[in-house]
Design an enzyme around this catalytic site. Structure first.
Site, PDB file in Angstrom:
ATOM      1  N   PRO A  88      -9.407 -18.838  15.457  1.00 11.98           N
ATOM      2  CA  PRO A  88      -9.944 -20.206  15.384  1.00 11.98           C
ATOM      3  C   PRO A  88     -11.388 -20.302  15.894  1.00 11.98           C
ATOM      4  O   PRO A  88     -12.054 -21.300  15.660  1.00 11.98           O
ATOM      5  CB  PRO A  88      -8.987 -21.024  16.249  1.00 11.98           C
ATOM      6  CG  PRO A  88      -8.105 -20.072  16.953  1.00 11.98           C
ATOM      7  CD  PRO A  88      -8.211 -18.747  16.288  1.00 11.98           C
ATOM      8  N   ASP A 168     -14.621 -25.160 -10.806  1.00 17.69           N
ATOM      9  CA  ASP A 168     -13.777 -25.869  -9.848  1.00 17.69           C
ATOM     10  C   ASP A 168     -14.585 -26.644  -8.833  1.00 17.69           C
ATOM     11  O   ASP A 168     -15.748 -26.456  -8.654  1.00 17.69           O
ATOM     12  CB  ASP A 168     -12.912 -25.039  -8.892  1.00 17.69           C
ATOM     13  CG  ASP A 168     -12.632 -23.659  -9.206  1.00 17.69           C
ATOM     14  OD1 ASP A 168     -12.126 -23.475 -10.282  1.00 17.69           O
ATOM     15  OD2 ASP A 168     -12.878 -22.822  -8.330  1.00 17.69           O
TER      16      ASP A 168
HETATM   17  N1  ADE Z   1      -5.553 -18.117  14.193  1.00 17.33           N
HETATM   18  C1  ADE Z   1      -5.029 -19.236  14.746  1.00 17.33           C
HETATM   19  N2  ADE Z   1      -5.575 -20.334  14.215  1.00 17.33           N
HETATM   20  C2  ADE Z   1      -6.493 -19.910  13.293  1.00 17.33           C
HETATM   21  C3  ADE Z   1      -7.388 -20.575  12.415  1.00 17.33           C
HETATM   22  N3  ADE Z   1      -7.487 -21.891  12.368  1.00 17.33           N
HETATM   23  N4  ADE Z   1      -8.173 -19.824  11.626  1.00 17.33           N
HETATM   24  C4  ADE Z   1      -8.103 -18.474  11.679  1.00 17.33           C
HETATM   25  N5  ADE Z   1      -7.283 -17.801  12.477  1.00 17.33           N
HETATM   26  C5  ADE Z   1      -6.473 -18.499  13.290  1.00 17.33           C
END
Ligand code: ADE
Length: 245
Positions: A88, A168
């Site tokens: 994330p 797209d």
């Molecule tokens: N691992 C946990 N959440 C994630 C996300 N939002 N994007 C990529 N990997 C992740």
């Protein structure tokens, strides 16, 4: 293209990658996907892939050694892969990045789990860190599948001419307008007459206008990122006037 995935849950992938367009792309040799079970690269009886975080505070961190060994094993089969860690905290994945990755010959996707991955993986192994959105999932497996899906469909030849990716949403840099199929009338809602007119020039202009309208209504920030020509600018002016009246 070759895609290697390092994960403690290889079983999550086959149901997704074994269906539909990705399945066909694999069968036709456009892409080869290899799943690597991280536990194979552990060296203890319990096949441990995580450990307590130094400094305390609770939470588990994925150990570096099994991940380094897995990437070494992959590189001994095919060297030079671009290593991407799904987290994330990564760069926000989007269509431009998908296009960039679709030009690579070899991707190695590392799926994190638990609270995080030992930072030496990022420092030494990962060329890139990608996030699929501002929310936290239980691991990098679903994000890896999202990346694979978005990238594989862009490999030339994977999609037929019919649904060419340039047309797209995001292919054009903006959202697409509405689509219709038969019947012409459904529950009192009629398909716009212009689409039945057979006038291809007028239809193309209508589609452009509706794509701009949808983008203006839902994602106006996208319009700043693309070059609108004078005809587009005029359409935008008309749409804005319509929206205000
Ligand atoms: N691992 C946990 N959440 C994630 C996300 N939002 N994007 C990529 N990997 C992740």
């Amino acid at each position: 293209m070759r895609i290697d995935v390092v994960t403690i849950f290889p079983g999550m992938f086959e149901p997704v990658l074994g269906e539909s367009i990705i399945k066909r792309a694999r069968e036709q040799g456009f892409v080869e996907v290899e799943l690597w079970d991280l536990r194979r690269f552990t060296d203890d009886r319990h096949r441990t892939t995580d450990d307590y975080a130094f400094g305390g505070g609770g939470g588990m961190v994925m150990k570096p050694e099994p991940i380094f060994r897995a990437v070494e094993a992959i590189s001994s089969q095919a060297s030079g892969g671009r290593v991407i860690l799904l987290t994330p905290q990564g760069r926000a994945f989007n269509q431009d990045i998908a296009r960039e990755l679709a030009r690579e010959r070899h991707l190695i996707l590392l799926c994190g789990r638990y609270e995080g991955v030992d930072d030496r993986v990022r420092a030494r192994l990962a060329a890139d860190e990608l996030s699929i959105g501002d929310y936290v999932l239980t691991g990098g497996e679903l994000p890896a599948m999202v990346v694979i899906d978005a990238v594989v469909r862009l490999i030339p030849g994977v999609l037929g001419q019919e649904d060419a990716p340039a047309k797209d949403t995001f292919g054009m840099g903006i959202l697409e307008g509405p689509h219709f199929t038969r019947p012409r009338e459904f529950q009192g809602m009629r398909v716009p007459d212009i689409l039945l007119s057979g006038n291809h020039g007028a239809i193309a202009q209508w589609r452009r206008r509706e794509a701009l309208r949808r983008t203006l209504e839902r994602r106006p920030e996208l319009l700043k990122r693309i070059n609108l020509d004078e005809a587009d600018r005029e359409l935008v002016r008309e749409i804005v006037l319509e929206m205000m009246s």
